[in-house]
Design a protein around this motif. Structure first.
Motif, PDB file in Angstrom:
ATOM      1  N   PRO A 155       0.841  -1.207   0.000  1.00 48.60           N
ATOM      2  CA  PRO A 155       0.000   0.000   0.000  1.00 48.60           C
ATOM      3  C   PRO A 155       0.873   1.253   0.000  1.00 48.60           C
ATOM      4  O   PRO A 155       1.967   1.262   0.545  1.00 48.60           O
ATOM      5  CB  PRO A 155      -0.808  -0.106   1.293  1.00 48.60           C
ATOM      6  N   GLN A 156       0.359   2.309  -0.638  1.00 47.00           N
ATOM      7  CA  GLN A 156       1.111   3.554  -0.723  1.00 47.00           C
ATOM      8  C   GLN A 156       1.210   4.219   0.644  1.00 47.00           C
ATOM      9  O   GLN A 156       0.254   4.249   1.410  1.00 47.00           O
ATOM     10  CB  GLN A 156       0.454   4.492  -1.722  1.00 47.00           C
ATOM     11  N   THR A 157       2.373   4.738   0.952  1.00 49.98           N
ATOM     12  CA  THR A 157       2.633   5.400   2.216  1.00 49.98           C
ATOM     13  C   THR A 157       2.160   6.842   2.158  1.00 49.98           C
ATOM     14  O   THR A 157       2.438   7.548   1.193  1.00 49.98           O
ATOM     15  CB  THR A 157       4.151   5.370   2.520  1.00 49.98           C
ATOM     16  N   PHE A 158       1.437   7.290   3.212  1.00 51.14           N
ATOM     17  CA  PHE A 158       1.014   8.682   3.291  1.00 51.14           C
ATOM     18  C   PHE A 158       2.244   9.553   3.522  1.00 51.14           C
ATOM     19  O   PHE A 158       3.078   9.270   4.367  1.00 51.14           O
ATOM     20  CB  PHE A 158       0.009   8.886   4.431  1.00 51.14           C
ATOM     21  N   LEU A 159       2.338  10.619   2.762  1.00 51.54           N
ATOM     22  CA  LEU A 159       3.474  11.515   2.870  1.00 51.54           C
ATOM     23  C   LEU A 159       2.978  12.950   2.820  1.00 51.54           C
ATOM     24  O   LEU A 159       2.494  13.409   1.794  1.00 51.54           O
ATOM     25  CB  LEU A 159       4.431  11.249   1.702  1.00 51.54           C
ATOM     26  N   PRO A 160       3.073  13.684   3.946  1.00 50.85           N
ATOM     27  CA  PRO A 160       2.650  15.089   3.941  1.00 50.85           C
ATOM     28  C   PRO A 160       3.456  15.891   2.925  1.00 50.85           C
ATOM     29  O   PRO A 160       4.614  15.582   2.648  1.00 50.85           O
ATOM     30  CB  PRO A 160       2.959  15.571   5.362  1.00 50.85           C
ATOM     31  N   GLU A 161       2.850  16.907   2.369  1.00 47.25           N
ATOM     32  CA  GLU A 161       3.478  17.734   1.335  1.00 47.25           C
ATOM     33  C   GLU A 161       4.815  18.325   1.803  1.00 47.25           C
ATOM     34  O   GLU A 161       5.767  18.400   1.041  1.00 47.25           O
ATOM     35  CB  GLU A 161       2.514  18.865   0.951  1.00 47.25           C
ATOM     36  N   GLU A 162       4.882  18.738   3.052  1.00 46.32           N
ATOM     37  CA  GLU A 162       6.086  19.411   3.561  1.00 46.32           C
ATOM     38  C   GLU A 162       7.107  18.447   4.159  1.00 46.32           C
ATOM     39  O   GLU A 162       8.115  18.870   4.716  1.00 46.32           O
ATOM     40  CB  GLU A 162       5.697  20.471   4.606  1.00 46.32           C
TER      41      GLU A 162
ATOM     42  N   ASN B 220      13.023   4.307   6.496  1.00 43.67           N
ATOM     43  CA  ASN B 220      11.683   3.834   6.853  1.00 43.67           C
ATOM     44  C   ASN B 220      10.758   4.057   5.654  1.00 43.67           C
ATOM     45  O   ASN B 220      11.162   4.602   4.630  1.00 43.67           O
ATOM     46  CB  ASN B 220      11.181   4.552   8.119  1.00 43.67           C
ATOM     47  N   ASP B 221       9.523   3.628   5.762  1.00 40.41           N
ATOM     48  CA  ASP B 221       8.583   3.717   4.637  1.00 40.41           C
ATOM     49  C   ASP B 221       8.403   5.146   4.124  1.00 40.41           C
ATOM     50  O   ASP B 221       8.303   5.372   2.920  1.00 40.41           O
ATOM     51  CB  ASP B 221       7.220   3.134   5.031  1.00 40.41           C
ATOM     52  N   ARG B 222       8.368   6.107   5.049  1.00 41.01           N
ATOM     53  CA  ARG B 222       8.167   7.501   4.633  1.00 41.01           C
ATOM     54  C   ARG B 222       9.377   8.018   3.859  1.00 41.01           C
ATOM     55  O   ARG B 222       9.226   8.704   2.854  1.00 41.01           O
ATOM     56  CB  ARG B 222       7.885   8.381   5.848  1.00 41.01           C
ATOM     57  N   GLN B 223      10.577   7.704   4.331  1.00 42.94           N
ATOM     58  CA  GLN B 223      11.773   8.139   3.618  1.00 42.94           C
ATOM     59  C   GLN B 223      11.846   7.492   2.237  1.00 42.94           C
ATOM     60  O   GLN B 223      12.153   8.156   1.241  1.00 42.94           O
ATOM     61  CB  GLN B 223      13.038   7.805   4.422  1.00 42.94           C
ATOM     62  N   LEU B 224      11.562   6.214   2.172  1.00 44.16           N
ATOM     63  CA  LEU B 224      11.593   5.524   0.886  1.00 44.16           C
ATOM     64  C   LEU B 224      10.576   6.125  -0.082  1.00 44.16           C
ATOM     65  O   LEU B 224      10.883   6.331  -1.271  1.00 44.16           O
ATOM     66  CB  LEU B 224      11.330   4.023   1.073  1.00 44.16           C
ATOM     67  N   GLU B 225       9.385   6.432   0.416  1.00 41.69           N
ATOM     68  CA  GLU B 225       8.358   7.039  -0.433  1.00 41.69           C
ATOM     69  C   GLU B 225       8.784   8.439  -0.878  1.00 41.69           C
ATOM     70  O   GLU B 225       8.565   8.831  -2.026  1.00 41.69           O
ATOM     71  CB  GLU B 225       7.013   7.100   0.293  1.00 41.69           C
TER      72      GLU B 225
END
Length: 140
Positions: A3-10, A21-26
């Motif tokens: 599943p796609q990781t949520f990533l805030p715009e900023e 981690n998942d956010r950094q990879l995304e």
């Protein structure tokens, strides 16, 4: 499929979170995909420009100037084509879990380095060592 990781715009990767981690990879995946798309768009523009500039220029100096411009543009696009393949390799490393780690030492590559050059495959120290070794062998 993951599943796609949520990533805030900023969002920007930070040193105080777990490495890759998942956010950094995304974050890096999106950065690489956007960069690749930009290069592909520029390449398409170049092709259109080259097709449009196929006119016969009677003045020799103008023709030479146009040929020089075309050669420079083609060299630039060739470098960008090679860059696209490096971006694809980085995206594959994200998929395999190898992204962000030095291919020479296995150590994490700094987030600042990856943010500046997301296709980096070595830590700064390993890259410098590699370039010094390359320079020595070239001088032989």
């Amino acid at each position: 499929m993951k599943p796609q990781t949520f990533l805030p715009e900023e969002y920007r990767p930070a040193e105080d979170e777990p490495f890759m981690n998942d956010r950094q990879l995304e974050y890096f995946r999106r950065k690489l995909v956007a960069w690749k798309q930009e290069l592909l768009d520029q390449s398409a523009e170049t092709l259109e420009g080259l097709q449009d500039s196929g006119r016969n220029v009677p003045d020799i100096a103008d023709r030479a100037s146009e040929e020089t411009d075309r050669a420079i543009e083609l060299r630039t696009r060739d470098r960008q084509r090679k860059l696209v393949s490096k971006i694809d390799a980085a995206l594959r490393r994200i998929d395999t879990g190898d992204y962000g780690y030095c291919e020479m030492t296995g150590e994490p590559i700094s987030l600042r380095r990856l943010d500046a050059r997301p296709i980096a495959t070595m830590t700064l120290e390993a890259q410098e060592k590699h370039e010094r070794r390359e320079r020595v062998h070239r001088e032989d």
